[in-house]
Design an enzyme around this catalytic site. Sequence first.
Site, PDB file in Angstrom:
ATOM      1  CG  ASP A  26      -2.224   1.028   0.871  1.00 22.32           C
ATOM      2  OD1 ASP A  26      -1.837   1.209  -0.379  1.00 22.32           O
ATOM      3  OD2 ASP A  26      -2.478   1.647   2.026  1.00 22.32           O
ATOM      4  CG  ASN A  74      -7.371  -2.868  -6.548  1.00 20.39           C
ATOM      5  OD1 ASN A  74      -6.142  -3.451  -5.783  1.00 20.39           O
ATOM      6  ND2 ASN A  74      -7.798  -1.553  -5.066  1.00 20.39           N
ATOM      7  NE  ARG A  77      -7.481   1.608  -6.379  1.00 22.84           N
ATOM      8  CZ  ARG A  77      -6.713   1.922  -5.955  1.00 22.84           C
ATOM      9  NH1 ARG A  77      -5.188   2.607  -6.416  1.00 22.84           N
ATOM     10  NH2 ARG A  77      -6.067   1.648  -4.369  1.00 22.84           N
ATOM     11  NE  ARG A 200      -7.954   0.709   5.728  1.00 18.32           N
ATOM     12  CZ  ARG A 200      -8.175   2.268   5.151  1.00 18.32           C
ATOM     13  NH1 ARG A 200      -8.782   2.759   6.285  1.00 18.32           N
ATOM     14  NH2 ARG A 200      -7.190   2.424   4.123  1.00 18.32           N
TER      15      ARG A 200
HETATM   16  C1  FPP Z   1      -2.357   0.271  -3.197  1.00 16.83           C
HETATM   17  O1  FPP Z   1      -1.468   1.521  -3.598  1.00 16.83           O
HETATM   18  C2  FPP Z   1      -1.577  -0.382  -4.040  1.00 16.83           C
HETATM   19  C3  FPP Z   1      -1.955  -1.336  -5.075  1.00 16.83           C
HETATM   20  C4  FPP Z   1      -3.563  -0.928  -5.362  1.00 16.83           C
HETATM   21  C5  FPP Z   1      -1.290  -1.712  -6.153  1.00 16.83           C
HETATM   22  C6  FPP Z   1      -0.054  -2.911  -5.823  1.00 16.83           C
HETATM   23  C7  FPP Z   1       0.794  -2.899  -7.348  1.00 16.83           C
HETATM   24  C8  FPP Z   1       1.896  -3.638  -7.405  1.00 16.83           C
HETATM   25  C9  FPP Z   1       3.093  -2.690  -6.155  1.00 16.83           C
HETATM   26  C10 FPP Z   1       2.919  -2.964  -8.460  1.00 16.83           C
HETATM   27  C11 FPP Z   1       2.367  -3.924  -9.774  1.00 16.83           C
HETATM   28  C12 FPP Z   1       2.091  -5.200  -8.897  1.00 16.83           C
HETATM   29  C13 FPP Z   1       3.037  -6.332  -9.335  1.00 16.83           C
HETATM   30  C14 FPP Z   1       2.949  -7.723  -8.491  1.00 16.83           C
HETATM   31  C15 FPP Z   1       4.522  -6.505 -10.430  1.00 16.83           C
HETATM   32  P1  FPP Z   1      -2.575   2.292  -2.916  1.00 16.83           P
HETATM   33  O2  FPP Z   1      -2.439   3.289  -4.603  1.00 16.83           O
HETATM   34  O3  FPP Z   1      -4.148   2.399  -2.015  1.00 16.83           O
HETATM   35  O4  FPP Z   1      -1.837   3.464  -2.563  1.00 16.83           O
HETATM   36  P2  FPP Z   1      -2.541   4.842  -1.876  1.00 16.83           P
HETATM   37  O5  FPP Z   1      -2.996   4.189  -0.586  1.00 16.83           O
HETATM   38  O6  FPP Z   1      -1.433   5.872  -1.050  1.00 16.83           O
HETATM   39  O7  FPP Z   1      -3.453   5.655  -2.233  1.00 16.83           O
END
Ligand code: FPP
Length: 247
Positions: A26, A74, A77, A200
């Site tokens: 996250d 997700n 989004r 969470r």
């Molecule tokens: C949450 O951060 C992250 C995600 C929903 C996506 C995770 C994906 C990656 C790390 C990259 C792709 C994955 C692989 C396996 C190559 P957020 O966007 O919710 O962050 P925020 O809470 O700061 O908005």
Amino acid sequence: MNSSKEIDIKDLEPVNLPAHVAIIMDGNGRWAKKRLMNRITGHEKGSDTVREIVKASREIGIKVLTLYAFSTENWQRPKTEVSALMTLLERFLIKERNEMLDNNIRLNAIGQLERLPKKVFTALQESINLTEKNDKMILNLALSYGGREEIVRMTREISQMVKSGSINENSITPELVSQHLYTGGMPDPDILIRPGGEMRISNFLLWQISYAEIFVTDTLWPDFSREEYIKILKDYQSRERRFGKVE
Ligand code: FPP
């Protein structure tokens, strides 16, 4: 001269390693926002961290690493973000194949994989097939994954078995339930790590984390490093796990 002692793998006790590490990745969006960049750049940086933490896990001797890469929620989004995440995922699945083969890593995925775009699903299936004989570590990607959906799916499967008469209701045990989850056959996570500071669970491995040790760090996923990972594992090794019993 650098006098600060850097922590490394040799500082971990090999006999007391978690078999299964689960991570809620996250903070990509916040990482980007802080730098006045768009969220997608945050996800790109986040996928570099994925690479680093997979490599470190394999070196440390972790048997299963489960990464929460995309939740059932997700999908809601913005379309551009979902599509950028899918592209990143596809790129990762293709680019990291050789690395997985060279390092004896088996790829697995959990979640509603049929909801993935065809290109991603095909790349995923090919990487899973290519690495299926590898046995040093399982890299388990949670994709279009939701814990409640997983429990509903398991309940339907087991109800069907009762209905058809192949088992009766007294045969429903915690072990049977575990077998019918996406993670059937894998040990439960010993440790759950959540970068990004939120306290969470976010619908992640609801049944499986019953006894997991939880570590939340304020570090945003793109900044999460091998060193911080090792520090958390060292801290894990100092915790006393009682599983509800007294010592
Ligand atoms: C949450 O951060 C992250 C995600 C929903 C996506 C995770 C994906 C990656 C790390 C990259 C792709 C994955 C692989 C396996 C190559 P957020 O966007 O919710 O962050 P925020 O809470 O700061 O908005």
